[in-house]
Write an enzyme that holds these catalytic residues in place. Structure first.
Site, PDB file in Angstrom:
ATOM      1  CG  HIS A 107      -0.162   0.147   2.528  1.00 15.63           C
ATOM      2  ND1 HIS A 107       0.577  -0.875   3.066  1.00 15.63           N
ATOM      3  CD2 HIS A 107      -0.001   1.196   3.369  1.00 15.63           C
ATOM      4  CE1 HIS A 107       1.144  -0.483   4.193  1.00 15.63           C
ATOM      5  NE2 HIS A 107       0.823   0.782   4.391  1.00 15.63           N
ATOM      6  CG  ASP A 109       1.604   5.052   4.648  1.00 11.24           C
ATOM      7  OD1 ASP A 109       1.087   3.949   4.855  1.00 11.24           O
ATOM      8  OD2 ASP A 109       2.793   5.300   4.920  1.00 11.24           O
ATOM      9  CG  HIS A 268       5.018   1.080   2.821  1.00 13.57           C
ATOM     10  ND1 HIS A 268       4.349   2.153   2.283  1.00 13.57           N
ATOM     11  CD2 HIS A 268       4.522   0.928   4.080  1.00 13.57           C
ATOM     12  CE1 HIS A 268       3.496   2.638   3.164  1.00 13.57           C
ATOM     13  NE2 HIS A 268       3.574   1.906   4.263  1.00 13.57           N
ATOM     14  NE  ARG A 283       1.797   5.977   9.745  1.00 15.75           N
ATOM     15  CZ  ARG A 283       0.886   5.651   8.820  1.00 15.75           C
ATOM     16  NH1 ARG A 283       1.190   4.779   7.864  1.00 15.75           N
ATOM     17  NH2 ARG A 283      -0.325   6.132   8.846  1.00 15.75           N
TER      18      ARG A 283
HETATM   19  C1  SIN Z   1       3.205   1.420   7.570  1.00 18.15           C
HETATM   20  O1  SIN Z   1       2.577   0.691   6.801  1.00 18.15           O
HETATM   21  O2  SIN Z   1       3.144   2.643   7.476  1.00 18.15           O
HETATM   22  C2  SIN Z   1       4.107   0.797   8.624  1.00 18.15           C
HETATM   23  C3  SIN Z   1       5.205   0.010   8.038  1.00 18.15           C
HETATM   24  C4  SIN Z   1       6.013  -0.724   9.065  1.00 18.15           C
HETATM   25  O3  SIN Z   1       5.629  -0.779  10.227  1.00 18.15           O
HETATM   26  O4  SIN Z   1       7.050  -1.271   8.693  1.00 18.15           O
END
Ligand code: SIN
Length: 293
Positions: A107, A109, A268, A283
């Site tokens: 995905h 974000d 990612h 994050r």
């Molecule tokens: C996310 O999908 O933003 C998190 C990715 C992660 O925790 O590695």
């Protein structure tokens, strides 16, 4: 596959991660004020490599937030509350025994927003002894590898992206599913949640590089104007295509690693391979001024 224009940088060392995308950055301490020139070079490196890994940083929420805000205004995650005292920072946390791993699908974000976030900045605070890596894929490369016929077809499609897509949560609403997984306390329920559906071109043009990217992810419910059944075969093709190994790189986190990626050209996937251990990340997502086009 990397931009042929990536120049050597005098301010820090850039070590490319794979032939697909990504670079490790050495010689930078983001807790110290970065000069305009150094910051501009870091942004240039992000445009060239799409995802940067800055190792050995020692960040507390205030220094993390200060660094984050240099990249732009905050795009608040609409489903969960942020940290106490720092609502801009969202904690991605997995405890031993929990079966849900946040981001365990390809995905970009907040793709379901009308204006999805442009950058994500993720900081590793606590990691499992083994595992918990994150994969990234280059959506420019995915577009460029399509045949002329498929590029033409894809160029006419728009994706319907839905943050409340119940298919992703075993038929349940995201709120019910989170609550069931013990994350109810952190749920954020604004009275009118308006920004969870976004309709975007499948092929988007990056506003800064002008390169085209194949913009699709697990928040895509269907193609606009088509039913889910009609969309599924094409959707499956594109999702398999974007995750082709030659477009990807893999980040092995260390405590203190800071990753920054450009959601306009990167997808990612967080790997879920540490069932008995804890992983804690902080994050920040940065908003974009323009809708994907
Ligand atoms: C996310 O999908 O933003 C998190 C990715 C992660 O925790 O590695």
């Amino acid at each position: 596959m990397l931009s042929p224009h990536a120049p050597p940088c005098p301010d820090f060392t850039i070590v490319p991660t794979s032939g697909g995308l990504g670079a490790d950055i050495y010689g930078i301490d983001v807790t110290k004020p970065l000069s305009q020139v150094k910051f501009k070079n870091l942004k240039r490196a992000l445009l060239d490599y799409q995802v940067l890994f800055i190792r050995d940083q020692s960040l507390e929420p205030d220094t993390f937030l200060k660094f984050g805000k240099r990249w732009g205004g905050i795009h608040f995650y609409p489903y969960m509350k942020g940290l106490e005292g720092y609502p801009e920072i969202f904690e991605v946390i997995k405890n031993p025994g929990e079966d849900r791993t946040f981001g365990n699908r390809w995905h970009s974000d907040q793709m379901y927003s009308e204006k999805p976030c442009k950058f994500t900045i993720l900081y590793a605070r606590e990691l499992p002894r083994i595992g918990g890596d994150t994969l990234f894929t280059n959506l420019y490369a995915a577009y460029e590898a399509l045949s002329p016929g498929m590029k033409k077809l894809a160029g006419r499609l728009r994706t319907y992206n839905n943050g409340d897509n119940t298919k992703r949560y075993g038929g349940k609403s995201r709120d019910n599913w989170y609550a069931e997984k013990g994350m109810g306390g952190k749920l954020h329920r604004p009275k009118a949640r308006t920004d969870v559906v976004g309709i975007h071109p499948l092929i988007r043009t990056h506003p800064d590089t002008r390169r085209k990217a194949l913009y699709i992810g697990d928040q895509t419910e269907r193609f606009d104007g088509m039913s889910e059944t009609e969309s599924q075969p094409l959707y499956d093709f594109f999702m398999k295509h974007v995750s082709k190994d030659t477009f990807t790189c893999r980040l092995k986190w260390q405590p203190g690693t800071l990753a920054i990626w450009d959601n306009r050209c990167v997808s990612h996937y967080a790997i879920s391979d540490y069932p008995k251990e804890r992983r804690v990340m902080h994050r920040i997502t940065i908003k974009d001024a323009v809708k994907p086009y």
